[in-house]
Structures are given as C-alpha cells and as structure tokens.
Design a protein around this motif. Sequence first.
Motif, PDB file in Angstrom:
ATOM      1  N   ASP A   1       0.835  -1.195   0.000  1.00  0.00           N
ATOM      2  CA  ASP A   1       0.000   0.000   0.000  1.00  0.00           C
ATOM      3  C   ASP A   1       0.879   1.258   0.000  1.00  0.00           C
ATOM      4  O   ASP A   1       1.811   1.370   0.797  1.00  0.00           O
ATOM      5  CB  ASP A   1      -0.881  -0.018   1.256  1.00  0.00           C
TER       6      ASP A   1
ATOM      7  N   ARG B   1       1.182   3.111   3.364  1.00  0.00           N
ATOM      8  CA  ARG B   1       2.065   2.436   4.310  1.00  0.00           C
ATOM      9  C   ARG B   1       3.528   2.560   3.889  1.00  0.00           C
ATOM     10  O   ARG B   1       4.418   2.672   4.724  1.00  0.00           O
ATOM     11  CB  ARG B   1       1.632   0.981   4.490  1.00  0.00           C
TER      12      ARG B   1
ATOM     13  N   HIS C   1      -3.156   2.416   9.520  1.00  0.00           N
ATOM     14  CA  HIS C   1      -2.022   1.900   8.756  1.00  0.00           C
ATOM     15  C   HIS C   1      -0.889   1.443   9.674  1.00  0.00           C
ATOM     16  O   HIS C   1      -0.226   0.440   9.384  1.00  0.00           O
ATOM     17  CB  HIS C   1      -1.534   2.949   7.753  1.00  0.00           C
TER      18      HIS C   1
END
Length: 115
Positions: A26, A29, A64
């Motif tokens: 992601d 992240r 996250h």
Amino acid sequence: MDKHEQLKLIRQDFMNCQKILLAIGDETRQAIIMVLMETTCKTGLRVGEITEQVHLSRPAVSHHLKILRDAGIILMRKEGARNFYYINISTKLELLKNLVFHIDDLMKEFYPGSG
C-alpha cells in the motif's frame, strides 16, 4: 533440490510473507515506512508527527500503523500515555529476502538466461 521441492519451498515462503506483502503493498504504508526510516529521532515518532508528514488524518495513520505492526515491520514503544513508532530492526522482512533468494535460485537453475 529438484524443481518440485523448490516450488514447494517458494509456496511456503509466499505464505510466510503474506502479511508483509499486503502491508508494504500500500502506497500510504510505504510513505509511513519512509517517514520512519528518514527520521533522525532514535526514540521513534508519535502518530501526530507521522500524520504531519504523510498528510492524512490521525485515524487513518493509526489504522495503517496497526497493519504495519501486525506484519512485524514496525514496533511501538509506550512512554506513559504516549506511543512511539519505529522500524523493527530485526524485522520479518528477512522472510522477503528468503522468498526472493529462493525464486532467484529456481530461475537460475531451471530457466537459464531468464535473469
């Protein structure tokens, strides 16, 4: 080791890396990981400090951070009511190294000229 055994080993590596791959796949992240790696603060960063740098809401950053913690990529240190987040030096990213090594090994042995 024959090809079948190597493929079995790679399948196991993928299973071991599943949480890590999802966590680092992601972009948000990845940005948080970069913020934590770029900091000169050796004690870690608080959610608010990370929030300022990635320009997301506190709840989004916390979400996250939880995923990254669950994957073993970052750790949290409590100091009273404050939480500090930092990169896990002995991280499970070593599992990714094994995965890449085993794939590379297979490719060199059974698919010469592929890399």
